[in-house]
Design a protein around this motif. Structure first.
Motif, PDB file in Angstrom:
ATOM      1  N   GLY A  75       0.812  -1.222   0.000  1.00 41.38           N
ATOM      2  CA  GLY A  75       0.000   0.000   0.000  1.00 41.38           C
ATOM      3  C   GLY A  75       0.837   1.260   0.000  1.00 41.38           C
ATOM      4  O   GLY A  75       0.426   2.288  -0.533  1.00 41.38           O
ATOM      5  N   HIS A  76       2.007   1.193   0.578  1.00 40.95           N
ATOM      6  CA  HIS A  76       2.884   2.362   0.590  1.00 40.95           C
ATOM      7  C   HIS A  76       3.421   2.660  -0.811  1.00 40.95           C
ATOM      8  O   HIS A  76       3.737   3.799  -1.126  1.00 40.95           O
ATOM      9  CB  HIS A  76       4.069   2.151   1.544  1.00 40.95           C
ATOM     10  N   PHE A  77       3.527   1.635  -1.651  1.00 40.03           N
ATOM     11  CA  PHE A  77       4.055   1.822  -2.995  1.00 40.03           C
ATOM     12  C   PHE A  77       2.961   2.089  -4.018  1.00 40.03           C
ATOM     13  O   PHE A  77       3.150   2.864  -4.945  1.00 40.03           O
ATOM     14  CB  PHE A  77       4.845   0.577  -3.433  1.00 40.03           C
ATOM     15  N   ALA A  78       1.798   1.460  -3.871  1.00 34.59           N
ATOM     16  CA  ALA A  78       0.789   1.468  -4.923  1.00 34.59           C
ATOM     17  C   ALA A  78      -0.259   2.565  -4.777  1.00 34.59           C
ATOM     18  O   ALA A  78      -0.842   2.967  -5.773  1.00 34.59           O
ATOM     19  CB  ALA A  78       0.096   0.108  -4.966  1.00 34.59           C
ATOM     20  N   SER A  79      -0.531   3.026  -3.576  1.00 32.93           N
ATOM     21  CA  SER A  79      -1.608   4.000  -3.409  1.00 32.93           C
ATOM     22  C   SER A  79      -1.191   5.370  -3.922  1.00 32.93           C
ATOM     23  O   SER A  79      -0.014   5.674  -4.093  1.00 32.93           O
ATOM     24  CB  SER A  79      -2.030   4.081  -1.941  1.00 32.93           C
ATOM     25  N   GLN A  80      -2.224   6.197  -4.158  1.00 27.38           N
ATOM     26  CA  GLN A  80      -1.981   7.527  -4.724  1.00 27.38           C
ATOM     27  C   GLN A  80      -1.176   8.396  -3.765  1.00 27.38           C
ATOM     28  O   GLN A  80      -0.297   9.135  -4.161  1.00 27.38           O
ATOM     29  CB  GLN A  80      -3.306   8.194  -5.043  1.00 27.38           C
ATOM     30  N   ASN A  81      -1.503   8.319  -2.488  1.00 25.78           N
ATOM     31  CA  ASN A  81      -0.796   9.124  -1.490  1.00 25.78           C
ATOM     32  C   ASN A  81       0.206   8.272  -0.716  1.00 25.78           C
ATOM     33  O   ASN A  81       0.491   8.544   0.435  1.00 25.78           O
ATOM     34  CB  ASN A  81      -1.805   9.750  -0.511  1.00 25.78           C
ATOM     35  N   GLY A  82       0.726   7.275  -1.379  1.00 30.93           N
ATOM     36  CA  GLY A  82       1.643   6.348  -0.714  1.00 30.93           C
ATOM     37  C   GLY A  82       2.992   6.977  -0.416  1.00 30.93           C
ATOM     38  O   GLY A  82       3.465   7.881  -1.109  1.00 30.93           O
ATOM     39  N   ASP A  83       3.597   6.495   0.632  1.00 32.01           N
ATOM     40  CA  ASP A  83       4.921   6.953   1.038  1.00 32.01           C
ATOM     41  C   ASP A  83       5.900   5.813   0.778  1.00 32.01           C
ATOM     42  O   ASP A  83       6.063   4.924   1.600  1.00 32.01           O
ATOM     43  CB  ASP A  83       4.895   7.340   2.517  1.00 32.01           C
ATOM     44  N   TRP A  84       6.551   5.828  -0.372  1.00 34.70           N
ATOM     45  CA  TRP A  84       7.428   4.722  -0.752  1.00 34.70           C
ATOM     46  C   TRP A  84       8.637   4.620   0.168  1.00 34.70           C
ATOM     47  O   TRP A  84       9.173   3.550   0.370  1.00 34.70           O
ATOM     48  CB  TRP A  84       7.853   4.837  -2.217  1.00 34.70           C
ATOM     49  N   LYS A  85       9.064   5.742   0.745  1.00 34.62           N
ATOM     50  CA  LYS A  85      10.210   5.687   1.666  1.00 34.62           C
ATOM     51  C   LYS A  85       9.856   4.894   2.924  1.00 34.62           C
ATOM     52  O   LYS A  85      10.677   4.126   3.432  1.00 34.62           O
ATOM     53  CB  LYS A  85      10.646   7.099   2.053  1.00 34.62           C
TER      54      LYS A  85
END
Length: 85
Positions: free
Chosen positions: A47-57
């Motif tokens: 979810g951190h990578f795929a969502s619009q407001n995701g935080d990939w870090k």
């Protein structure tokens, strides 16, 4: 007399063989369990990578922290397994 007999029986129990068998079984199963848990961690952080407001870090940090903890556990198990008693 009874206490002396009980203490002799308690001293003659050999737990080294069964403990070694259990350790060998755990060593064989551990990589599969670790991979399954790693996949769950990756999927839970997806979810951190795929969502619009995701935080990939944050997602990447969680995965790196898990990998570091897993490495520390593997190192500790290897160290304890190599100790000569």
């Amino acid at each position: 007399m009874l206490i002396q007999t009980l203490s002799l029986n308690a001293q003659s129990i050999n737990l080294k063989g069964p403990a070694q068998n259990l350790a060998n079984e755990l060593k064989g199963v551990f990589p599969y369990i670790a991979v399954c848990i790693f996949i769950v961690v990756i999927l839970s952080n997806l979810g951190h990578f795929a969502s619009q407001n995701g935080d990939w870090k944050k997602g990447l940090t969680n995965i790196v922290i898990f990998a570091a903890v897993l490495g520390a556990i593997v190192g500790l198990v290897s160290y304890v397994g190599n100790l000569q008693v």
